[in-house]
Design a protein around this motif. Structure first.
Motif, short mmCIF file in Angstrom:
data_model
loop_
_atom_site.label_atom_id
_atom_site.label_comp_id
_atom_site.label_asym_id
_atom_site.label_seq_id
_atom_site.Cartn_x
_atom_site.Cartn_y
_atom_site.Cartn_z
N GLY A 55 0.82 -1.20 0.00
CA GLY A 55 0.00 0.00 0.00
C GLY A 55 0.86 1.24 0.00
N PHE A 56 0.20 2.39 -0.13
CA PHE A 56 0.91 3.67 -0.23
C PHE A 56 1.82 3.91 0.97
CE2 PHE A 56 1.43 8.19 0.45
CZ PHE A 56 1.81 8.64 -0.80
N ASP A 57 1.28 3.72 2.18
CA ASP A 57 2.09 3.99 3.38
C ASP A 57 3.30 3.07 3.48
OD1 ASP A 57 0.46 6.03 4.27
OD2 ASP A 57 -0.76 4.73 5.56
N VAL A 58 3.10 1.82 3.10
CA VAL A 58 4.18 0.83 3.15
C VAL A 58 5.29 1.26 2.18
CG1 VAL A 58 4.80 -1.59 2.75
CG2 VAL A 58 2.59 -1.01 3.82
N ALA A 59 4.88 1.62 0.96
CA ALA A 59 5.85 2.04 -0.05
C ALA A 59 6.54 3.34 0.38
CB ALA A 59 5.15 2.23 -1.39
N LEU A 60 5.77 4.24 0.98
CA LEU A 60 6.34 5.52 1.43
C LEU A 60 7.40 5.30 2.51
CD1 LEU A 60 6.07 8.68 1.20
CD2 LEU A 60 4.46 8.54 3.11
N VAL A 61 7.10 4.47 3.48
CA VAL A 61 8.06 4.23 4.58
C VAL A 61 9.29 3.47 4.05
CG1 VAL A 61 8.41 3.02 6.78
CG2 VAL A 61 6.38 4.43 6.43
N LYS A 62 9.07 2.56 3.11
CA LYS A 62 10.24 1.85 2.53
C LYS A 62 11.15 2.85 1.83
CE LYS A 62 8.46 -2.83 2.01
NZ LYS A 62 7.78 -3.78 1.12
N GLU A 63 10.53 3.83 1.16
CA GLU A 63 11.30 4.87 0.46
C GLU A 63 12.05 5.75 1.46
OE1 GLU A 63 11.66 4.88 -2.84
OE2 GLU A 63 12.99 6.60 -2.59
N ILE A 64 11.39 6.10 2.55
CA ILE A 64 12.04 6.92 3.60
C ILE A 64 13.23 6.13 4.17
CG2 ILE A 64 11.74 7.87 5.94
CD1 ILE A 64 8.80 8.51 5.11
N ALA A 65 13.00 4.85 4.47
CA ALA A 65 14.04 4.01 5.06
C ALA A 65 15.23 3.84 4.11
CB ALA A 65 13.46 2.64 5.42
N ARG A 66 14.91 3.69 2.82
CA ARG A 66 15.97 3.54 1.82
C ARG A 66 16.89 4.77 1.85
NH1 ARG A 66 17.27 4.62 -3.22
NH2 ARG A 66 15.54 6.04 -3.59
N ARG A 67 16.26 5.95 1.97
CA ARG A 67 17.05 7.18 2.00
C ARG A 67 17.82 7.33 3.30
NH1 ARG A 67 14.37 11.11 -2.06
NH2 ARG A 67 13.19 9.60 -3.27
N MET A 68 17.40 6.60 4.36
CA MET A 68 18.11 6.63 5.64
C MET A 68 19.10 5.47 5.74
SD MET A 68 14.90 7.41 8.21
CE MET A 68 15.79 6.84 9.65
N ASN A 69 19.15 4.66 4.67
CA ASN A 69 20.03 3.48 4.66
C ASN A 69 19.70 2.46 5.74
OD1 ASN A 69 21.81 3.66 2.50
ND2 ASN A 69 22.85 5.39 3.53
N VAL A 70 18.43 2.27 6.00
CA VAL A 70 18.02 1.25 6.97
C VAL A 70 16.93 0.38 6.35
CG1 VAL A 70 18.60 2.63 9.03
CG2 VAL A 70 16.31 2.82 8.04
N GLY A 71 16.68 -0.75 6.96
CA GLY A 71 15.63 -1.65 6.49
C GLY A 71 14.30 -1.32 7.15
N VAL A 72 13.26 -2.03 6.76
CA VAL A 72 11.93 -1.82 7.35
C VAL A 72 11.37 -3.15 7.82
CG1 VAL A 72 9.56 -1.03 6.95
CG2 VAL A 72 11.43 0.08 5.76
#
Ligand code: GLN
Length: 255
Positions: A55-72
């Motif tokens: 879903g949108f929120d899941v994809a959004l948080v994965k994108e935020i995490a990617r930019r922070m260099n961490v996993g979700v």
């Protein structure tokens, strides 16, 4: 001699696993963000065909995490348990189509907002309900603990605006919709995007009408005082909006 070596080895192995467990799947570690959600809120969060939250929120948080260099890691739970889980450290953040409200601000810190929504009223085709005022004296279904629940429950409200007969609270919005179709409730008050999804998948049976209730803003919530994480989320959100990723995700999940 052998025994001491064995004990040493055992000690080493257990120390390694203790240390490793401190870094895996627990909120607060630096290599992984634990996202709390309620995957019953399409298109923002739902269980995909592969059995995993999407879903949108899941994809959004994965994108935020990617930019922070961490996993979700995703913890799926009841909507009403999310704020408590944030407070006790089970999760690092909430991404659940959660509306910013003054009450919630006392318990969590919110990121920049990322979506505007409205409450809609879902009714059976042929219902006499034409507006929120017609909810007076009706049995209304809501998802427990959501803004829809809070608004129609009108607790601590002196002059009741909606004055419904009964509020039936469900763990899942879809269960409220099923009870609407089965005639157990007369209307369901729920956010606009899930409302549209439910109407689409039950065409000819139900429709959604405007509620006229205040527009709501969704944001990500972190534990009160976790400014370090909040700043990183806000920075990533700003970038995601500026570089077109946000629009891409909207197109992919919402439009
Ligand atoms: N936006 C609503 C709220 O914050 C509903 C969210 C949800 O059901 N996931 O209460």
């Amino acid at each position: 001699m052998q025994i001491t070596r064995g004990i040493k080895l055992l000690f080493l192995v257990s120390m390694v696993s203790i240390v490793a467990s401190m870094f895996v799947g627990c909120a607060g570690n630096t290599s992984e963000l634990v996202m709390g959600t309620n995957a019953e809120f399409p298109p923002f969060e739902y269980i995909g065909d592969d059995g995993q939250p999407d879903g949108f929120d899941v994809a959004l948080v994965k994108e935020i995490a990617r930019r922070m260099n961490v996993g979700v890691k995703i913890e799926n739970m009841e909507f009403k348990s999310l704020i408590g889980s944030l407070a006790n450290g089970k999760i690092d953040l909430i991404a659940a189509g959660m509306t910013v409200t003054e009450e919630r601000k006392k318990e969590v810190d919110f990121s920049k907002t990322y979506f505007t929504a409205n409450q809609m009223i879902i009714i059976p085709v042929g219902s006499e309900i034409n507006s929120a005022l017609d909810l007076k004296g009706m049995v209304v279904g809501v998802q427990e603990g959501t803004t829809g629940d809070i608004i129609v429950s009108e607790e601590d409200v002196d002059e009741k605006e909606y004055d419904v007969k009964e509020v039936k609270r469900y763990k899942k919005g879809i269960d409220a919709v099923m009870d609407l179709i089965n005639g157990r409730v007369e209307a369901v008050v729920i956010d606009s995007n899930p409302a549209a999804e439910y109407v689409k998948s039950n065409e000819g049976k139900i429709v959604a009408i405007e509620s006229g209730m205040e527009p709501e803003e969704y944001a990500i919530a972190v534990k009160k005082g976790n400014t370090k994480l909040l700043e990183k989320i806000d920075k990533a959100l700003t970038e995601i909006k500026q570089d077109g990723t946000y629009d891409k995700l909207i197109k992919q999940y919402i439009q």
